[in-house]
Structures are given as structure tokens and as C-alpha cells.
Design an enzyme around this catalytic site. Structure first.
Site, PDB file in Angstrom:
ATOM      1  N   GLY A  23       0.777  -1.240   0.000  1.00  0.00           N
ATOM      2  CA  GLY A  23       0.000   0.000   0.000  1.00  0.00           C
ATOM      3  C   GLY A  23       0.803   1.282   0.000  1.00  0.00           C
ATOM      4  N   ASN A  58       1.822   3.027  -2.546  1.00  0.00           N
ATOM      5  CA  ASN A  58       1.259   4.002  -3.495  1.00  0.00           C
ATOM      6  C   ASN A  58      -0.001   4.639  -2.931  1.00  0.00           C
ATOM      7  OD1 ASN A  58       2.679   4.387  -6.181  1.00  0.00           O
ATOM      8  ND2 ASN A  58       2.833   2.176  -5.886  1.00  0.00           N
ATOM      9  N   ARG A  76     -14.526 -14.283 -10.637  1.00  0.00           N
ATOM     10  CA  ARG A  76     -14.126 -12.903 -10.889  1.00  0.00           C
ATOM     11  C   ARG A  76     -15.330 -11.962 -10.988  1.00  0.00           C
ATOM     12  NH1 ARG A  76      -9.317 -11.489 -12.298  1.00  0.00           N
ATOM     13  NH2 ARG A  76      -8.813 -13.543 -13.062  1.00  0.00           N
ATOM     14  N   MET A  82      -3.342  -6.658  -7.487  1.00  0.00           N
ATOM     15  CA  MET A  82      -2.766  -7.694  -8.332  1.00  0.00           C
ATOM     16  C   MET A  82      -3.830  -8.638  -8.877  1.00  0.00           C
ATOM     17  SD  MET A  82      -0.021  -6.314  -8.173  1.00  0.00           S
ATOM     18  CE  MET A  82       1.601  -6.960  -8.485  1.00  0.00           C
ATOM     19  N   ARG A  83      -4.792  -8.044  -9.568  1.00  0.00           N
ATOM     20  CA  ARG A  83      -5.876  -8.844 -10.147  1.00  0.00           C
ATOM     21  C   ARG A  83      -6.368  -8.195 -11.417  1.00  0.00           C
ATOM     22  NH1 ARG A  83      -9.104 -12.721  -8.193  1.00  0.00           N
ATOM     23  NH2 ARG A  83     -11.083 -12.176  -9.100  1.00  0.00           N
ATOM     24  N   ASN A 129      -4.246   2.767 -13.278  1.00  0.00           N
ATOM     25  CA  ASN A 129      -3.338   1.776 -12.701  1.00  0.00           C
ATOM     26  C   ASN A 129      -1.934   2.338 -12.757  1.00  0.00           C
ATOM     27  OD1 ASN A 129      -2.436  -0.774 -11.684  1.00  0.00           O
ATOM     28  ND2 ASN A 129      -1.756  -1.305 -13.756  1.00  0.00           N
ATOM     29  N   HIS A 177       2.041   1.014 -12.958  1.00  0.00           N
ATOM     30  CA  HIS A 177       2.815  -0.183 -13.287  1.00  0.00           C
ATOM     31  C   HIS A 177       4.307   0.179 -13.238  1.00  0.00           C
ATOM     32  CE1 HIS A 177       3.496  -4.117 -14.985  1.00  0.00           C
ATOM     33  NE2 HIS A 177       4.378  -3.566 -15.795  1.00  0.00           N
ATOM     34  N   GLU A 189      -9.417  -3.496 -21.234  1.00  0.00           N
ATOM     35  CA  GLU A 189      -9.644  -4.927 -21.008  1.00  0.00           C
ATOM     36  C   GLU A 189      -8.378  -5.778 -21.182  1.00  0.00           C
ATOM     37  OE1 GLU A 189     -11.082  -3.360 -24.852  1.00  0.00           O
ATOM     38  OE2 GLU A 189     -11.534  -2.935 -22.760  1.00  0.00           O
ATOM     39  N   ASP A 231      -2.208  -4.326 -18.575  1.00  0.00           N
ATOM     40  CA  ASP A 231      -1.217  -3.240 -18.594  1.00  0.00           C
ATOM     41  C   ASP A 231      -1.156  -2.568 -19.977  1.00  0.00           C
ATOM     42  OD1 ASP A 231      -0.585  -3.863 -15.941  1.00  0.00           O
ATOM     43  OD2 ASP A 231       0.929  -5.312 -16.552  1.00  0.00           O
TER      44      ASP A 231
HETATM   45  C1  GAR Z   1       4.007  -1.165  -7.149  1.00  0.00           C
HETATM   46  O1  GAR Z   1       5.346  -1.212  -7.569  1.00  0.00           O
HETATM   47  C2  GAR Z   1       3.064  -1.150  -8.348  1.00  0.00           C
HETATM   48  O2  GAR Z   1       3.573  -0.421  -9.430  1.00  0.00           O
HETATM   49  C3  GAR Z   1       2.992  -2.618  -8.658  1.00  0.00           C
HETATM   50  O3  GAR Z   1       2.898  -3.241  -7.416  1.00  0.00           O
HETATM   51  C4  GAR Z   1       3.601  -2.461  -6.452  1.00  0.00           C
HETATM   52  C5  GAR Z   1       2.662  -2.210  -5.300  1.00  0.00           C
HETATM   53  O4  GAR Z   1       3.329  -1.562  -4.259  1.00  0.00           O
HETATM   54  N1  GAR Z   1       1.877  -2.906  -9.495  1.00  0.00           N
HETATM   55  C6  GAR Z   1       1.902  -3.789 -10.477  1.00  0.00           C
HETATM   56  O5  GAR Z   1       2.875  -4.463 -10.736  1.00  0.00           O
HETATM   57  C7  GAR Z   1       0.615  -3.912 -11.271  1.00  0.00           C
HETATM   58  N2  GAR Z   1       0.837  -4.614 -12.493  1.00  0.00           N
HETATM   59  P1  GAR Z   1       2.518  -0.820  -3.135  1.00  0.00           P
HETATM   60  O6  GAR Z   1       1.507  -1.829  -2.587  1.00  0.00           O
HETATM   61  O7  GAR Z   1       3.547  -0.484  -2.110  1.00  0.00           O
HETATM   62  O8  GAR Z   1       1.858   0.376  -3.740  1.00  0.00           O
END
Ligand code: GAR
Length: 200
Positions: free
Chosen positions: A11, A13, A64, A89-90, A106, A108, A141, A144
Site C-alpha cells: 500500500g 502508493n 471474478r 494484483m488482479r 493503474n 505499473h 480490457e 497493462d
Molecule cells: C508497485 O510497484 C506497483 O507499481 C505494482 O505493485 C507495487 C505495489 O506496491 N503494481 C503492479 O505491478 C501492477 N501490475 P505498493 O503496494 O507499495 O503500492
């Protein structure tokens, strides 16, 4: 603009978005609800400690469509206008995406379209890239794939490990996400095909 944050883990971000709002660097938005799909997600605990409304919709073992319908219901109940996936992550169902058309962001940890999927920072490091970074994009859809809002780059140094590179990228993620949300909240943009264009 009311934000709904979806997360699965740490969490950081989400916390960066929350801090930007609290410190007045990101204005015109509020976090209406934080939704986790994993009970043990540290980000969920952090949201509770901050006194934010939270919801837990466990995804494991659930279809889902069913799980996403529960998320949509919560998001609507809180009047959410912009959904921010923050380490969620879904994959989202088509129903979820059409319920919030061009209203789901999102982040990435790579310069898309390079290195989609899991552990993007590690994929980039292993590939030997010299520049890495992160991308904030609208969700469509495909994995990424949606229209890119903004990207931030970082150099890759000879002495880097995958971990030091991931940390450098994460630091940029924490700046990029609040900035991207601010741009969407301002409404001063248009989407033309795959182009995200700022309007003055
Ligand atoms: C982050 O690096 C985000 O960019 C990545 O997961 C991490 C979550 O960190 N997301 C992905 O890879 C989505 N495809 P956080 O929980 O500390 O924000």
C-alpha cells in the site's frame, strides 16, 4: 472527485496518494474508500489507522464476476468517481471496466509497453535495460495496456541490484500517481485514440 483505491499488499502508493492529499499537493480529490482483496494486506490496516472507510472483498476462491460485482457495489455506495488500482494484483472483469469507463487508473513499475505483468522491475533489470521507470495508465480490457497518462524514468546504474532499481522506481511511482490523479481530477485533458492530451 471521490477516489476509490484498490490494493492487494503493502500500500505504499495508496499512502503516497493519501499524503499528497493531506499535505495539499493533490487538491480537489478525497479518498472515499479503500478496498482490499486480501485480508492481510498491510495497506488495508494502514487505511484503517488513517480513519479512512475500508472494505474487504476477498477474491480467493470467488468467481471474478462475483467478486468484481461486490467491488462495484461498494464503489458506487461511496460515490466513487475515479478508481485507482494501487498494487491491485488482479485483472478486472469487462463488467468492472465498463462500469467505470476511462475512470480506472493503474500504476505499473515499468515503461509500458515494455515488461507488462508481474515483477516488471525485475524483468527490466534481468533484460539489462539502461533506463527504467513507471507508467500510470487508464485500465482497459487488456493487461497493462490502456492509454498512457504519464511516465517517469530512472537510470539503471552498473552497481544496481534488482532491489535497488525497484526502490528507485517506487520512489518515482509515489510522485507519478498523485500527479496523474491531479490531471484527471482537473478534467483538462482529452483522449484521442491512444493519445492522452492535456488541454490548457
Ligand atoms: C508497485 O510497484 C506497483 O507499481 C505494482 O505493485 C507495487 C505495489 O506496491 N503494481 C503492479 O505491478 C501492477 N501490475 P505498493 O503496494 O507499495 O503500492
Amino acid at each position: 472527485m471521490k477516489l476509490g483505491v484498490l490494493l492487494s499488499g503493502r500500500g505504499s502508493n495508496f499512502l503516497a496518494i493519501d499524503a499528497a492529499i493531506r499535505e495539499g499537493r493533490l487538491t480537489g480529490v478525497e479518498i472515499a474508500v479503500v478496498i482490499a482483496n486480501i485480508a492481510e494486506a498491510p495497506g488495508l490496516e494502514a487505511a484503517k489507522k488513517l480513519g479512512l472507510p475500508t472494505a474487504l472483498h476477498v477474491s480467493k476462491g470467488r468467481k471474478r464476476e462475483e467478486h468484481d460485482a461486490a467491488c462495484i457495489e461498494t464503489l458506487r455506495a461511496y460515490g466513487v468517481e475515479l478508481v485507482c488500482l494501487a498494487g491491485y494484483m488482479r485483472l478486472l472483469s469487462p463488467e468492472f471496466i465498463s462500469a467505470f469507463q476511462n475512470r480506472i487508473l493503474n500504476i505499473h513499475p515499468s515503461l509500458l509497453p515494455a515488461f507488462p505483468g508481474l515483477d516488471a522491475q525485475y524483468q527490466a533489470f534481468d533484460f539489462g535495460v539502461k533506463v527504467a521507470g513507471c507508467t500510470v495508465h487508464f485500465v482497459d480490457e487488456h493487461l497493462d495496456h490502456g492509454v498512457i497518462l504519464l511516465q517517469r524514468t530512472v537510470p539503471v546504474h552498473d552497481e544496481d541490484t534488482a532491489e535497488t532499481l525497484a526502490a528507485r522506481i517506487l520512489n518515482e511511482e509515489h510522485k507519478a500517481y498523485p500527479e496523474a490523479i491531479g490531471r484527471v481530477a482537473s478534467g483538462k485533458y482529452e483522449i484521442r485514440g491512444r493519445q492522452y492530451l492535456l488541454k490548457s
